[in-house]
Design a protein around this motif. Structure first.
Motif, PDB file in Angstrom:
ATOM      1  N   LEU A   1      13.115  36.456 -55.579  1.00  0.00           N
ATOM      2  CA  LEU A   1      13.052  37.818 -55.032  1.00  0.00           C
ATOM      3  C   LEU A   1      13.237  38.842 -56.147  1.00  0.00           C
ATOM      4  N   LEU A   2      14.231  38.583 -57.000  1.00  0.00           N
ATOM      5  CA  LEU A   2      14.576  39.561 -58.028  1.00  0.00           C
ATOM      6  C   LEU A   2      13.472  39.669 -59.077  1.00  0.00           C
ATOM      7  N   CYS A   3      12.927  38.501 -59.450  1.00  0.00           N
ATOM      8  CA  CYS A   3      11.938  38.530 -60.522  1.00  0.00           C
ATOM      9  C   CYS A   3      10.608  39.117 -60.058  1.00  0.00           C
ATOM     10  N   SER A   4      10.369  39.137 -58.761  1.00  0.00           N
ATOM     11  CA  SER A   4       9.099  39.727 -58.331  1.00  0.00           C
ATOM     12  C   SER A   4       9.270  41.174 -57.866  1.00  0.00           C
ATOM     13  N   ALA A   5      10.462  41.731 -58.045  1.00  0.00           N
ATOM     14  CA  ALA A   5      10.647  43.161 -57.728  1.00  0.00           C
ATOM     15  C   ALA A   5      10.004  43.989 -58.836  1.00  0.00           C
ATOM     16  N   GLU A   6       9.833  45.281 -58.577  1.00  0.00           N
ATOM     17  CA  GLU A   6       9.133  46.096 -59.567  1.00  0.00           C
ATOM     18  C   GLU A   6      10.047  46.956 -60.430  1.00  0.00           C
ATOM     19  N   SER A   7      11.288  47.061 -60.033  1.00  0.00           N
ATOM     20  CA  SER A   7      12.218  47.856 -60.842  1.00  0.00           C
ATOM     21  C   SER A   7      13.623  47.335 -60.580  1.00  0.00           C
ATOM     22  N   VAL A   8      14.556  47.730 -61.420  1.00  0.00           N
ATOM     23  CA  VAL A   8      15.937  47.307 -61.200  1.00  0.00           C
ATOM     24  C   VAL A   8      16.430  47.875 -59.861  1.00  0.00           C
ATOM     25  N   ASP A   9      16.012  49.108 -59.568  1.00  0.00           N
ATOM     26  CA  ASP A   9      16.413  49.700 -58.287  1.00  0.00           C
ATOM     27  C   ASP A   9      15.952  48.824 -57.124  1.00  0.00           C
ATOM     28  N   GLN A  10      14.707  48.371 -57.228  1.00  0.00           N
ATOM     29  CA  GLN A  10      14.193  47.494 -56.156  1.00  0.00           C
ATOM     30  C   GLN A  10      14.937  46.174 -56.113  1.00  0.00           C
ATOM     31  N   GLN A  11      15.334  45.687 -57.265  1.00  0.00           N
ATOM     32  CA  GLN A  11      16.088  44.420 -57.306  1.00  0.00           C
ATOM     33  C   GLN A  11      17.386  44.559 -56.514  1.00  0.00           C
ATOM     34  N   LEU A  12      18.083  45.683 -56.734  1.00  0.00           N
ATOM     35  CA  LEU A  12      19.359  45.858 -56.045  1.00  0.00           C
ATOM     36  C   LEU A  12      19.160  45.979 -54.533  1.00  0.00           C
ATOM     37  N   HIS A  13      18.092  46.665 -54.153  1.00  0.00           N
ATOM     38  CA  HIS A  13      17.825  46.778 -52.713  1.00  0.00           C
ATOM     39  C   HIS A  13      17.385  45.440 -52.123  1.00  0.00           C
ATOM     40  N   ALA A  14      16.636  44.656 -52.912  1.00  0.00           N
ATOM     41  CA  ALA A  14      16.190  43.342 -52.418  1.00  0.00           C
ATOM     42  C   ALA A  14      17.404  42.437 -52.202  1.00  0.00           C
ATOM     43  N   LEU A  15      18.356  42.495 -53.129  1.00  0.00           N
ATOM     44  CA  LEU A  15      19.561  41.669 -52.985  1.00  0.00           C
ATOM     45  C   LEU A  15      20.339  42.088 -51.732  1.00  0.00           C
ATOM     46  N   LEU A  16      20.428  43.392 -51.529  1.00  0.00           N
ATOM     47  CA  LEU A  16      21.131  43.895 -50.339  1.00  0.00           C
ATOM     48  C   LEU A  16      20.459  43.373 -49.066  1.00  0.00           C
ATOM     49  N   ARG A  17      19.119  43.496 -49.017  1.00  0.00           N
ATOM     50  CA  ARG A  17      18.396  43.050 -47.805  1.00  0.00           C
ATOM     51  C   ARG A  17      18.592  41.564 -47.553  1.00  0.00           C
ATOM     52  N   ALA A  18      18.627  40.794 -48.630  1.00  0.00           N
ATOM     53  CA  ALA A  18      18.714  39.341 -48.476  1.00  0.00           C
ATOM     54  C   ALA A  18      20.110  38.883 -48.047  1.00  0.00           C
ATOM     55  N   PHE A  19      21.141  39.636 -48.431  1.00  0.00           N
ATOM     56  CA  PHE A  19      22.517  39.159 -48.192  1.00  0.00           C
ATOM     57  C   PHE A  19      23.261  39.865 -47.070  1.00  0.00           C
ATOM     58  N   GLN A  20      22.834  41.065 -46.713  1.00  0.00           N
ATOM     59  CA  GLN A  20      23.611  41.797 -45.705  1.00  0.00           C
ATOM     60  C   GLN A  20      23.553  41.076 -44.356  1.00  0.00           C
ATOM     61  N   LEU A  21      24.518  41.369 -43.509  1.00  0.00           N
ATOM     62  CA  LEU A  21      24.551  40.733 -42.192  1.00  0.00           C
ATOM     63  C   LEU A  21      23.313  41.162 -41.409  1.00  0.00           C
ATOM     64  N   THR A  22      22.724  40.216 -40.722  1.00  0.00           N
ATOM     65  CA  THR A  22      21.568  40.560 -39.889  1.00  0.00           C
ATOM     66  C   THR A  22      22.080  41.080 -38.543  1.00  0.00           C
ATOM     67  N   GLU A  23      21.184  41.661 -37.785  1.00  0.00           N
ATOM     68  CA  GLU A  23      21.531  42.125 -36.439  1.00  0.00           C
ATOM     69  C   GLU A  23      22.123  40.961 -35.628  1.00  0.00           C
ATOM     70  N   GLU A  24      21.478  39.796 -35.717  1.00  0.00           N
ATOM     71  CA  GLU A  24      21.933  38.635 -34.932  1.00  0.00           C
ATOM     72  C   GLU A  24      23.316  38.168 -35.397  1.00  0.00           C
ATOM     73  N   ASN A  25      23.518  38.140 -36.711  1.00  0.00           N
ATOM     74  CA  ASN A  25      24.801  37.689 -37.230  1.00  0.00           C
ATOM     75  C   ASN A  25      25.923  38.639 -36.807  1.00  0.00           C
ATOM     76  N   CYS A  26      25.588  39.920 -36.800  1.00  0.00           N
ATOM     77  CA  CYS A  26      26.556  40.924 -36.345  1.00  0.00           C
ATOM     78  C   CYS A  26      26.939  40.687 -34.890  1.00  0.00           C
ATOM     79  N   ARG A  27      25.921  40.436 -34.074  1.00  0.00           N
ATOM     80  CA  ARG A  27      26.177  40.193 -32.641  1.00  0.00           C
ATOM     81  C   ARG A  27      27.010  38.935 -32.458  1.00  0.00           C
ATOM     82  N   LEU A  28      26.706  37.923 -33.243  1.00  0.00           N
ATOM     83  CA  LEU A  28      27.449  36.667 -33.131  1.00  0.00           C
ATOM     84  C   LEU A  28      28.921  36.870 -33.518  1.00  0.00           C
ATOM     85  N   ARG A  29      29.169  37.731 -34.489  1.00  0.00           N
ATOM     86  CA  ARG A  29      30.549  38.016 -34.906  1.00  0.00           C
ATOM     87  C   ARG A  29      31.314  38.726 -33.781  1.00  0.00           C
TER      88      ARG A  29
END
Ligand code: CTP
Ligand code: MG
Length: 556
Positions: free
Chosen positions: A160-188
């Motif tokens: 994901l990180l290596c195919s991003a286009e900028s460092v800014d995009q890398q940080l946002h890609a990491l956030l999207r990949a790791f943050q809690l999903t809607e379903e995970n939130c509901r399960l919690r």
């Protein structure tokens, strides 16, 4: 083949327009200056709690059909939402439109009759679905689609990180990949609500509320589930006034201190969970800790749970972090990357000890963003000044007042890129005078350390406490060394960004590669990291199949 890094990276991207995907997290659009203002923490929590009350958890058989199951459930009332996930077995989370449907479903369920063992009857909202007629071997059983509850592998992340286009995009890609999903939130929230049903056997008006990273916007998939037993409904004085000259009080048992009350309550709830709590295993009562707790694993959801009581201050600090994370899209993106970086380099650990914690790292990020010019985040004192009468909050003598309505906070004028912020973060803490200064997000400036400990981060509400008291000098030094190395790596990249070698991990990806032991010079370290065979082969394989999975692939 997909180039690992475009020839010229976009160096300036407007932070307001960054598309931080926060779907599934209890918080508003990260984009600072666009869209409606984020909802307040208590509004979000109230809605999540109410949803969870109408929801049930069902352990499903290995093979079944989804549509007939939904028709079966709909006999008890309309279903507003459902999803499946795999844990130790296959589970369905089913949310009804009305709470009455849950009672109707409970009336239709029976207590199992086991031939070899005996059962303790308990009418929970956690069921097992059995098929009366087992499916014939020949019939086709389409599998159901399961929602992933775990974070992406390091290999997938690198991709994901290596195919991003900028460092800014890398940080946002990491956030999207790791943050809690809607379903995970509901399960919690559902898990807390199920534990609440057990606690209600003793304390009918109690509520189990999640706090910490499950609610503050900084939780990543797989993080623990912090919850506390809220007895305030029971404690609060009756609203109706008794007529005449009489005052009625409950007969109660007295104990010497609040701490003993907490220990007694947790002890009994711990026993309950151990003996009657469906799916609760490995219950440990840790009652002599500074903050007594019951730790257990909720097998069906896969969450490691920490249950405390009398912990309103921690709920307030979750609200504060939620607010900071919702104010600007760069906050969570930077915090997730810093925390992932720390995790990769073993600066944090799931085992309690001398390591720096995620909570402390988030505080460092907030403090750093308060120190930018112009500041990206307001200080806690500024948030307190914006509070109105309804926000007034004093808990056990600690003033925890701050504004809850996010629309009253003016957006920042600061437009720095995440790339710059990441580099400056490492530079700032690589050179911070930890030996004499304390980090204080209430005032947003360094203070003299009140006590001699390697790292001092003042608890924002219980101001005499240091949230990083556990951190040893060795661990702090490791953090400083790695921060310096990372700042250096990012600076080197700046110099070479027009003609990047095509076979190297860049930007954030380069910072996540294994480091070398201290004593090796920085330039040697860099060379060594890039020559690392495993990394090379990983990158080669990404180049080979990268086109199929671009950064837009949302695995979160
Ligand atoms: N907390 C605190 N002081 C500490 C440790 C924790 O006030 N020294 C509070 C914080 O509100 C924190 C919560 O307790 O968010 C839960 O603690 P913990 O699970 O350690 O941190 P999380 O923020 O939940 O992060 P993680 O994802 O690592 O669990
Ligand atoms: Mg936690």
């Amino acid at each position: 083949a997909v180039p690992l890094r475009p020839p010229i990276r976009r160096l300036l991207s407007c932070p307001g327009s960054a598309s931080a995907d926060v779907s599934g997290v209890d918080q508003a659009p990260g984009a600072a200056n666009t869209g409606p203002p984020p909802r307040s923490f208590s509004e979000v929590q109230r809605e999540r709690w109410e949803q969870a009350q109408r929801t049930v958890l069902i352990r499903c058989p290995g093979r079944f059909r989804e549509k007939p199951l939904l028709r079966f459930l709909a006999q008890h009332g309309p279903v507003s939402r459902h999803f499946f996930y795999q844990s130790v077995g296959l589970y369905a989370v089913v949310e009804f439109c009305q709470k009455e449907s849950v009672a109707s479903l409970q009336n239709a369920a029976r207590t199992p009759d086991l031939s070899t063992e005996s059962v303790i009857p308990f009418r929970s909202r956690f069921f097992t679905l059995r098929l009366k007629n087992s499916p014939s071997q020949t019939s086709e059983w389409p599998g159901v689609q399961c929602q992933d509850q775990s974070p992406p592998s390091s290999r997938k992340l690198m991709q994901l990180l290596c195919s991003a286009e900028s460092v800014d995009q890398q940080l946002h890609a990491l956030l999207r990949a790791f943050q809690l999903t809607e379903e995970n939130c509901r399960l919690r929230h559902l898990t807390c609500s199920l534990i609440g049903d057990v606690a209600a056997a003793f304390f009918p008006d109690s509520v189990i509320r999640p706090f910490g990273s499950s609610t503050n916007g900084f939780g990543k998939l797989g993080c623990d589930l912090d919850m506390f037993l809220d007895l305030d409904e029971i404690r609060k004085p009756s609203a109706s006034k008794t007529p005449g000259n009489y005052l009625l009080e409950y007969q109660v048992k007295n104990v010497p201190s609040d701490r003993v009350v907490t220990q007694k309550i947790l002890s009994v709830i711990g026993e309950c969970l151990d003996h009657f709590g469906p799916g609760c295993v490995g219950v440990q009562k840790i009652l002599n800790a500074r903050c007594p707790l019951v730790r257990f694993s909720h097998q069906a959801s896969g969450f490691q749970c920490d249950l405390t009581t009398d912990n309103r201050v921690a709920l307030k600090s979750s609200e504060l972090l939620y607010l900071y994370g919702a104010l600007d899209s760069r906050v969570r993106a930077l915090a997730f990357s810093v925390r992932h970086w720390a995790h990769t380099h073993s600066l944090t650990s799931s085992i309690p000890g001398a390591w720096i914690t995620n909570f402390s790292l988030t505080m460092l990020v907030i403090f750093f963003l308060q120190r930018r010019s112009p500041p990206i985040l307001p200080t806690l004192d500024e948030l307190k000044a914006l509070a109105d009468a309804e926000d007034d909050c004093v808990i056990k003598g600690h003033n925890c007042t701050f504004v809850s309505d996010l629309s009253r906070i003016s957006p920042t004028e600061n437009t720095e890129t995440l790339e710059l912020l990441l580099k400056e973060f490492f530079e700032y803490f690589g050179n911070f005078a930890f030996h004499k200064n304390s980090i204080n997000i209430r005032q947003g400036k360094e203070q003299n350390k009140p006590e001699s400990c390697p790292l001092h981060i003042q608890n924002p509400f219980e101001t005499s406490l240091n949230i990083s008291k556990n951190v040893s000098q060795v661990q702090l030094q490791k953090f400083v060394d790695l921060a310096r190395e990372s700042a250096w790596l990012l600076n080197q990249e700046d110099k070479s960004h027009l003609f990047p070698p095509r076979n190297q991990a860049w930007g954030l990806a380069a910072l996540l590669l294994p480091s070398l032991p201290s004593g090796v010079s920085l330039s040697k370290r860099k060379k060594n990291r890039l020559a690392n065979g495993t990394v090379k082969s990983l990158l080669d394989s990404i180049r080979g199949n990268g086109s199929a999975e671009r950064a837009t692939d949302d695995s979160g």
